[in-house]
Write a protein that holds these residues in place. Structure first.
Motif, short mmCIF file in Angstrom:
data_model
loop_
_atom_site.label_atom_id
_atom_site.label_comp_id
_atom_site.label_asym_id
_atom_site.label_seq_id
_atom_site.Cartn_x
_atom_site.Cartn_y
_atom_site.Cartn_z
N LYS A 254 3.25 -2.92 -9.62
CA LYS A 254 2.95 -4.08 -10.47
C LYS A 254 4.18 -4.95 -10.67
O LYS A 254 4.12 -6.17 -10.58
CB LYS A 254 2.43 -3.60 -11.83
CG LYS A 254 0.94 -3.30 -11.81
CD LYS A 254 0.23 -3.98 -12.98
CE LYS A 254 -1.16 -4.48 -12.73
NZ LYS A 254 -1.97 -3.88 -11.72
N ASP A 255 5.33 -4.28 -10.95
CA ASP A 255 6.56 -5.05 -11.13
C ASP A 255 7.06 -5.62 -9.82
O ASP A 255 7.45 -6.77 -9.71
CB ASP A 255 7.67 -4.15 -11.72
CG ASP A 255 7.18 -3.43 -12.95
OD1 ASP A 255 6.38 -4.03 -13.67
OD2 ASP A 255 7.60 -2.27 -13.17
N LYS A 256 7.03 -4.73 -8.82
CA LYS A 256 7.58 -5.12 -7.51
C LYS A 256 6.89 -6.36 -6.97
O LYS A 256 7.53 -7.25 -6.42
CB LYS A 256 7.39 -3.98 -6.50
CG LYS A 256 8.41 -2.88 -6.63
CD LYS A 256 9.44 -3.06 -5.56
CE LYS A 256 10.53 -2.01 -5.66
NZ LYS A 256 11.84 -2.55 -5.42
N ASN B 299 0.82 -1.21 0.00
CA ASN B 299 0.00 0.00 0.00
C ASN B 299 0.86 1.26 0.00
O ASN B 299 0.50 2.27 -0.61
CB ASN B 299 -0.95 0.02 1.21
CG ASN B 299 -2.10 -0.94 1.01
OD1 ASN B 299 -2.24 -1.51 -0.07
ND2 ASN B 299 -2.91 -1.13 2.03
N GLN B 300 1.97 1.17 0.70
CA GLN B 300 2.88 2.34 0.74
C GLN B 300 3.41 2.64 -0.67
O GLN B 300 3.43 3.78 -1.10
CB GLN B 300 4.06 2.05 1.67
CG GLN B 300 3.66 1.96 3.10
CD GLN B 300 4.41 2.93 3.97
OE1 GLN B 300 5.59 3.13 3.76
NE2 GLN B 300 3.73 3.55 4.91
N GLN C 98 0.82 4.05 -2.98
CA GLN C 98 0.55 5.48 -2.78
C GLN C 98 1.66 6.35 -3.36
O GLN C 98 1.41 7.41 -3.93
CB GLN C 98 0.42 5.79 -1.30
CG GLN C 98 -0.96 5.44 -0.76
CD GLN C 98 -0.99 5.35 0.76
OE1 GLN C 98 -0.08 5.81 1.44
NE2 GLN C 98 -2.04 4.76 1.29
N GLU C 99 2.91 5.87 -3.18
CA GLU C 99 4.03 6.70 -3.62
C GLU C 99 4.27 6.59 -5.12
O GLU C 99 4.33 7.58 -5.83
CB GLU C 99 5.30 6.34 -2.84
CG GLU C 99 5.24 6.90 -1.42
CD GLU C 99 6.14 6.16 -0.47
OE1 GLU C 99 7.10 5.50 -0.92
OE2 GLU C 99 5.89 6.25 0.76
N THR C 100 4.43 5.36 -5.60
CA THR C 100 4.69 5.15 -7.02
C THR C 100 3.86 3.97 -7.52
O THR C 100 4.37 2.85 -7.62
CB THR C 100 6.19 4.85 -7.27
OG1 THR C 100 6.63 3.94 -6.25
CG2 THR C 100 7.07 6.07 -7.28
N SER D 253 12.92 -10.89 -5.13
CA SER D 253 13.80 -10.19 -4.19
C SER D 253 13.01 -9.23 -3.30
O SER D 253 13.32 -9.06 -2.12
CB SER D 253 14.89 -9.42 -4.94
OG SER D 253 14.28 -8.52 -5.83
N PHE D 254 11.95 -8.65 -3.84
CA PHE D 254 11.11 -7.75 -3.05
C PHE D 254 10.37 -8.55 -1.98
O PHE D 254 10.36 -8.20 -0.79
CB PHE D 254 10.11 -7.04 -3.97
CG PHE D 254 9.09 -6.21 -3.25
CD1 PHE D 254 9.49 -5.12 -2.49
CD2 PHE D 254 7.74 -6.50 -3.35
CE1 PHE D 254 8.55 -4.34 -1.81
CE2 PHE D 254 6.80 -5.73 -2.69
CZ PHE D 254 7.20 -4.65 -1.92
N PHE D 255 9.81 -9.67 -2.40
CA PHE D 255 9.10 -10.55 -1.48
C PHE D 255 10.07 -11.03 -0.38
O PHE D 255 9.73 -11.06 0.81
CB PHE D 255 8.55 -11.74 -2.27
CG PHE D 255 7.73 -12.70 -1.46
CD1 PHE D 255 6.55 -12.30 -0.87
CD2 PHE D 255 8.14 -14.02 -1.32
CE1 PHE D 255 5.79 -13.19 -0.13
CE2 PHE D 255 7.38 -14.92 -0.58
CZ PHE D 255 6.21 -14.50 0.01
N ASP D 256 11.26 -11.35 -0.82
CA ASP D 256 12.28 -11.83 0.09
C ASP D 256 12.59 -10.79 1.17
O ASP D 256 12.71 -11.10 2.35
CB ASP D 256 13.55 -12.14 -0.72
CG ASP D 256 14.53 -12.97 0.08
OD1 ASP D 256 14.14 -14.09 0.46
OD2 ASP D 256 15.64 -12.48 0.34
#
Ligand code: SF4
Lengths: 228, 63
Positions: A65-67, A54-55, A58-60, A72-75
Protein backbone atom coordinates in the motif's frame (compact mmCIF):
# COMPACT_ATOMS: atom_id res chain seq x y z
CA UNK A 1 16.47 7.77 -74.74
CA UNK A 2 15.14 4.19 -74.69
CA UNK A 3 18.45 3.05 -73.31
CA UNK A 4 18.17 5.48 -70.48
CA UNK A 5 14.74 4.26 -69.42
CA UNK A 6 16.01 0.66 -69.37
CA UNK A 7 18.75 1.68 -67.03
CA UNK A 8 16.17 3.32 -64.83
CA UNK A 9 14.60 -0.12 -64.28
CA UNK A 10 17.93 -1.54 -63.25
CA UNK A 11 19.38 0.61 -60.51
CA UNK A 12 23.11 0.99 -60.48
CA UNK A 13 25.19 -0.52 -57.69
CA UNK A 14 25.58 2.88 -56.10
CA UNK A 15 21.85 3.49 -56.27
CA UNK A 16 21.16 0.12 -54.72
CA UNK A 17 23.57 0.78 -51.90
CA UNK A 18 22.11 4.17 -51.31
CA UNK A 19 18.60 2.72 -51.28
CA UNK A 20 19.70 0.00 -48.86
CA UNK A 21 21.27 2.54 -46.58
CA UNK A 22 18.09 4.57 -46.75
CA UNK A 23 15.85 1.56 -46.15
CA UNK A 24 17.93 0.56 -43.19
CA UNK A 25 17.97 3.95 -41.58
CA UNK A 26 14.32 4.47 -42.41
CA UNK A 27 13.45 1.15 -40.86
CA UNK A 28 15.24 2.13 -37.71
CA UNK A 29 13.75 5.56 -37.42
CA UNK A 30 10.34 5.59 -39.08
CA UNK A 31 7.70 7.41 -37.09
CA UNK A 32 5.25 4.51 -37.31
CA UNK A 33 7.83 2.11 -35.96
CA UNK A 34 8.70 4.48 -33.14
CA UNK A 35 5.02 4.87 -32.24
CA UNK A 36 4.69 1.11 -32.06
CA UNK A 37 7.77 0.86 -29.92
CA UNK A 38 6.43 3.55 -27.65
CA UNK A 39 3.29 1.45 -27.11
CA UNK A 40 5.36 -1.67 -26.57
CA UNK A 41 7.54 -0.05 -23.94
CA UNK A 42 4.44 1.16 -22.11
CA UNK A 43 3.02 -2.37 -22.07
CA UNK A 44 6.40 -3.60 -20.93
CA UNK A 45 6.39 -1.18 -17.99
CA UNK A 46 2.79 -1.97 -17.03
CA UNK A 47 3.44 -5.71 -16.92
CA UNK A 48 6.66 -5.14 -15.01
CA UNK A 49 4.84 -2.95 -12.51
CA UNK A 50 2.21 -5.59 -11.81
CA UNK A 51 4.83 -8.34 -11.63
CA UNK A 52 6.78 -6.50 -8.94
CA UNK A 53 3.63 -5.37 -7.09
CA UNK A 54 2.35 -8.95 -7.03
CA UNK A 55 5.66 -10.14 -5.65
CA UNK A 56 5.53 -7.62 -2.84
CA UNK A 57 1.86 -8.43 -2.22
CA UNK A 58 2.75 -12.07 -1.72
CA UNK A 59 5.75 -11.44 0.48
CA UNK A 60 4.68 -8.46 2.57
CA UNK A 61 1.13 -7.38 1.64
CA UNK A 62 1.12 -4.57 4.22
CA UNK A 63 4.12 -2.98 2.53
CA UNK A 64 2.48 -2.72 -0.88
CA UNK A 65 0.00 0.00 0.00
CA UNK A 66 2.78 2.41 0.93
CA UNK A 67 5.14 1.28 -1.78
CA UNK A 68 2.59 1.76 -4.54
CA UNK A 69 2.42 5.44 -3.73
CA UNK A 70 6.16 6.02 -3.45
CA UNK A 71 7.72 7.92 -6.29
CA UNK A 72 11.11 6.32 -5.59
CA UNK A 73 9.61 2.83 -5.89
CA UNK A 74 7.93 3.73 -9.16
CA UNK A 75 11.17 5.28 -10.31
CA UNK A 76 13.12 2.09 -9.65
CA UNK A 77 10.56 0.01 -11.58
CA UNK A 78 10.76 2.29 -14.60
CA UNK A 79 14.55 2.35 -14.34
CA UNK A 80 14.76 -1.47 -14.27
CA UNK A 81 12.34 -1.69 -17.19
CA UNK A 82 14.60 0.67 -19.14
CA UNK A 83 17.64 -1.42 -18.21
CA UNK A 84 16.00 -4.70 -19.27
CA UNK A 85 14.74 -3.20 -22.53
CA UNK A 86 18.12 -1.75 -23.42
CA UNK A 87 20.10 -4.88 -22.61
CA UNK A 88 17.66 -6.88 -24.75
CA UNK A 89 18.20 -4.41 -27.59
CA UNK A 90 21.97 -4.40 -27.24
CA UNK A 91 22.55 -8.14 -27.26
CA UNK A 92 21.19 -10.60 -29.76
CA UNK A 93 22.35 -13.51 -27.67
CA UNK A 94 20.56 -14.26 -24.44
CA UNK A 95 23.86 -15.45 -22.91
CA UNK A 96 25.53 -12.10 -23.56
CA UNK A 97 22.49 -10.27 -22.21
CA UNK A 98 22.60 -12.46 -19.11
CA UNK A 99 26.33 -11.75 -18.58
CA UNK A 100 25.68 -8.02 -18.79
CA UNK A 101 22.68 -8.16 -16.48
CA UNK A 102 24.63 -10.07 -13.85
CA UNK A 103 27.81 -8.00 -14.27
CA UNK A 104 26.01 -4.72 -13.79
CA UNK A 105 23.39 -5.57 -11.15
CA UNK A 106 23.18 -7.50 -7.96
CA UNK A 107 21.90 -11.08 -8.40
CA UNK A 108 18.31 -10.39 -7.28
CA UNK A 109 17.95 -7.42 -9.58
CA UNK A 110 19.69 -9.25 -12.42
CA UNK A 111 17.25 -12.15 -12.14
CA UNK A 112 14.30 -9.78 -12.38
CA UNK A 113 15.90 -8.06 -15.36
CA UNK A 114 16.57 -11.38 -17.08
CA UNK A 115 12.89 -12.32 -16.92
CA UNK A 116 11.99 -9.05 -18.57
CA UNK A 117 14.73 -9.45 -21.18
CA UNK A 118 13.21 -12.80 -22.18
CA UNK A 119 9.80 -11.19 -22.40
CA UNK A 120 11.12 -8.38 -24.58
CA UNK A 121 12.93 -10.83 -26.88
CA UNK A 122 9.89 -13.07 -27.20
CA UNK A 123 7.29 -10.39 -27.82
CA UNK A 124 9.07 -7.41 -29.32
CA UNK A 125 12.24 -8.71 -31.00
CA UNK A 126 11.94 -6.20 -33.83
CA UNK A 127 12.12 -3.17 -31.51
CA UNK A 128 15.78 -2.32 -31.84
CA UNK A 129 15.89 1.16 -30.45
CA UNK A 130 17.22 2.04 -27.04
CA UNK A 131 15.21 3.87 -24.41
CA UNK A 132 16.75 6.82 -22.63
CA UNK A 133 15.93 9.73 -20.36
CA UNK A 134 13.14 7.99 -18.47
CA UNK A 135 11.74 10.44 -15.97
CA UNK A 136 9.15 9.77 -13.32
CA UNK A 137 6.99 12.32 -11.57
CA UNK A 138 3.78 12.83 -9.68
CA UNK A 139 1.29 14.77 -11.75
CA UNK A 140 -1.13 17.41 -10.44
CA UNK A 141 -3.70 14.71 -9.60
CA UNK A 142 -1.16 12.84 -7.50
CA UNK A 143 -0.81 10.08 -10.11
CA UNK A 144 2.61 8.63 -10.79
CA UNK A 145 3.58 9.11 -14.41
CA UNK A 146 6.70 8.67 -16.48
CA UNK A 147 8.12 9.89 -19.74
CA UNK A 148 10.91 8.58 -21.92
CA UNK A 149 12.70 9.15 -25.14
CA UNK A 150 14.37 6.99 -27.76
CA UNK A 151 18.06 6.80 -28.32
CA UNK A 152 18.38 6.56 -32.07
CA UNK A 153 21.54 4.53 -31.88
CA UNK A 154 22.08 1.86 -34.42
CA UNK A 155 23.63 -0.93 -32.48
CA UNK A 156 26.84 -2.61 -33.57
CA UNK A 157 25.11 -5.93 -34.05
CA UNK A 158 22.46 -4.19 -36.12
CA UNK A 159 25.15 -2.85 -38.37
CA UNK A 160 26.75 -6.29 -38.60
CA UNK A 161 23.46 -7.80 -39.65
CA UNK A 162 23.04 -5.10 -42.23
CA UNK A 163 26.47 -5.71 -43.67
CA UNK A 164 26.12 -9.48 -43.58
CA UNK A 165 22.86 -9.52 -45.48
CA UNK A 166 24.19 -7.25 -48.20
CA UNK A 167 25.11 -9.25 -51.27
CA UNK A 168 27.01 -6.38 -52.84
CA UNK A 169 30.34 -5.26 -51.55
CA UNK A 170 28.74 -2.65 -49.35
CA UNK A 171 30.85 -1.77 -46.39
CA UNK A 172 29.67 0.73 -43.86
CA UNK A 173 33.27 1.78 -43.25
CA UNK A 174 33.33 3.23 -46.77
CA UNK A 175 30.63 5.62 -45.69
CA UNK A 176 32.13 6.63 -42.39
CA UNK A 177 34.71 9.28 -41.76
CA UNK A 178 37.45 7.29 -40.03
CA UNK A 179 39.45 10.42 -39.22
CA UNK A 180 36.51 11.91 -37.36
CA UNK A 181 36.10 8.64 -35.47
CA UNK A 182 39.79 8.61 -34.47
CA UNK A 183 39.47 12.21 -33.35
CA UNK A 184 36.38 11.42 -31.27
CA UNK A 185 38.25 8.63 -29.52
CA UNK A 186 41.31 10.74 -28.72
CA UNK A 187 41.98 10.95 -25.00
CA UNK A 188 38.94 8.82 -24.10
CA UNK A 189 39.67 6.29 -21.33
CA UNK A 190 39.49 2.65 -22.50
CA UNK A 191 36.27 1.88 -20.60
CA UNK A 192 34.44 4.67 -22.45
CA UNK A 193 35.92 4.01 -25.89
CA UNK A 194 33.03 1.84 -27.06
CA UNK A 195 30.43 4.36 -26.00
CA UNK A 196 32.37 7.17 -27.67
CA UNK A 197 32.76 5.08 -30.82
CA UNK A 198 29.03 4.28 -30.93
CA UNK A 199 28.18 7.90 -30.38
CA UNK A 200 30.38 9.12 -33.21
CA UNK A 201 29.23 6.41 -35.63
CA UNK A 202 25.60 7.15 -34.84
CA UNK A 203 26.18 10.84 -35.38
CA UNK A 204 27.70 10.12 -38.78
CA UNK A 205 24.87 7.75 -39.72
CA UNK A 206 22.34 10.42 -38.85
CA UNK A 207 24.23 12.86 -41.05
CA UNK A 208 24.37 10.32 -43.86
CA UNK A 209 20.67 9.75 -43.57
CA UNK A 210 19.99 13.41 -43.99
CA UNK A 211 22.18 13.49 -47.10
CA UNK A 212 20.43 10.41 -48.48
CA UNK A 213 17.04 11.97 -47.86
CA UNK A 214 18.15 15.03 -49.77
CA UNK A 215 19.54 12.98 -52.67
CA UNK A 216 16.38 10.91 -52.91
CA UNK A 217 14.25 14.03 -52.81
CA UNK A 218 16.32 15.56 -55.62
CA UNK A 219 15.98 12.35 -57.60
CA UNK A 220 12.22 12.37 -57.11
CA UNK A 221 12.01 15.98 -58.19
CA UNK A 222 14.06 15.21 -61.31
CA UNK A 223 11.87 12.23 -62.13
CA UNK A 224 8.66 14.17 -61.73
CA UNK A 225 9.85 17.02 -63.92
CA UNK A 226 9.05 16.27 -67.62
CA UNK A 227 12.06 15.01 -69.62
CA UNK A 228 11.27 16.75 -72.86
CA UNK B 1 -14.44 9.54 -31.04
CA UNK B 2 -14.33 7.41 -27.92
CA UNK B 3 -11.69 4.70 -27.86
CA UNK B 4 -12.97 1.09 -27.76
CA UNK B 5 -11.47 -0.66 -24.78
CA UNK B 6 -11.83 -4.32 -23.96
CA UNK B 7 -10.15 -6.62 -21.52
CA UNK B 8 -9.14 -10.21 -22.09
CA UNK B 9 -8.15 -12.58 -19.32
CA UNK B 10 -5.76 -15.44 -19.96
CA UNK B 11 -4.91 -18.04 -17.39
CA UNK B 12 -1.18 -18.50 -17.47
CA UNK B 13 -0.05 -22.10 -17.65
CA UNK B 14 3.56 -21.32 -16.83
CA UNK B 15 3.42 -22.86 -13.36
CA UNK B 16 0.99 -24.17 -10.77
CA UNK B 17 0.03 -20.63 -9.66
CA UNK B 18 -2.14 -20.33 -12.79
CA UNK B 19 -2.33 -16.54 -12.60
CA UNK B 20 -5.12 -14.73 -14.39
CA UNK B 21 -3.39 -12.25 -16.62
CA UNK B 22 -5.48 -9.32 -17.83
CA UNK B 23 -4.72 -7.76 -21.19
CA UNK B 24 -6.28 -4.42 -21.97
CA UNK B 25 -6.92 -3.77 -25.66
CA UNK B 26 -7.76 -0.37 -27.04
CA UNK B 27 -8.89 -0.01 -30.65
CA UNK B 28 -7.43 -3.40 -31.48
CA UNK B 29 -4.07 -2.67 -29.88
CA UNK B 30 -2.70 -4.09 -26.63
CA UNK B 31 -2.13 -1.22 -24.21
CA UNK B 32 -1.51 -2.94 -20.86
CA UNK B 33 -0.77 -6.32 -19.36
CA UNK B 34 -1.60 -6.81 -15.70
CA UNK B 35 -2.00 -9.53 -13.11
CA UNK B 36 1.08 -11.54 -14.04
CA UNK B 37 3.21 -12.73 -11.16
CA UNK B 38 6.26 -12.94 -13.38
CA UNK B 39 7.41 -11.92 -16.87
CA UNK B 40 6.60 -15.37 -18.25
CA UNK B 41 2.93 -14.69 -17.62
CA UNK B 42 3.15 -11.32 -19.36
CA UNK B 43 4.77 -12.91 -22.36
CA UNK B 44 2.26 -15.76 -22.43
CA UNK B 45 -0.76 -13.46 -22.22
CA UNK B 46 0.68 -11.05 -24.79
CA UNK B 47 1.18 -13.81 -27.34
CA UNK B 48 -2.25 -15.33 -26.64
CA UNK B 49 -3.85 -11.96 -27.07
CA UNK B 50 -1.91 -11.24 -30.26
CA UNK B 51 -3.15 -14.55 -31.63
CA UNK B 52 -6.72 -13.72 -30.69
CA UNK B 53 -6.52 -10.28 -32.27
CA UNK B 54 -5.00 -11.72 -35.44
CA UNK B 55 -7.74 -14.33 -35.59
CA UNK B 56 -10.42 -11.70 -35.25
CA UNK B 57 -8.69 -9.68 -37.92
CA UNK B 58 -8.36 -12.46 -40.45
CA UNK B 59 -10.58 -12.12 -43.55
CA UNK B 60 -11.79 -15.71 -43.16
CA UNK B 61 -13.56 -14.63 -40.01
CA UNK B 62 -15.17 -11.58 -41.54
CA UNK B 63 -18.80 -11.98 -42.45
S1 SF4 C 1 2.43 -15.57 -14.37
FE1 SF4 C 1 4.29 -16.56 -13.64
S2 SF4 C 1 3.76 -17.16 -11.59
FE2 SF4 C 1 1.82 -16.80 -12.63
S3 SF4 C 1 1.24 -18.79 -13.53
FE3 SF4 C 1 2.40 -17.73 -15.06
S4 SF4 C 1 4.48 -18.48 -14.78
FE4 SF4 C 1 3.39 -18.94 -12.93
Amino acid sequence: MGKKSNRKNKPSKAEKRRQKMFDYSNLSFSEKHLDEMRDHFEIFVSSFWTYISNQIKQETPEKLKDKEKELSFFDSIVYLAEEAWNIAVMYNSLDDACDTAYNTHDPDEAEIIMGMIRYKKEQYPQDKVLIRDTETQRDENGELTYSFDFDYSVMDDGLDEFEAEDDDDFNLDDWLDQKAIDKALEGIPPEFQKAAYDHEVNRQIKELREKIDLLLQEEKNNESSPES
Amino acid sequence: MKAMTEEHVFQCTGCESECDVHVRVQDGKIVAVEGNDCPTGASYATSQCKMLLNKNDSPAKAK
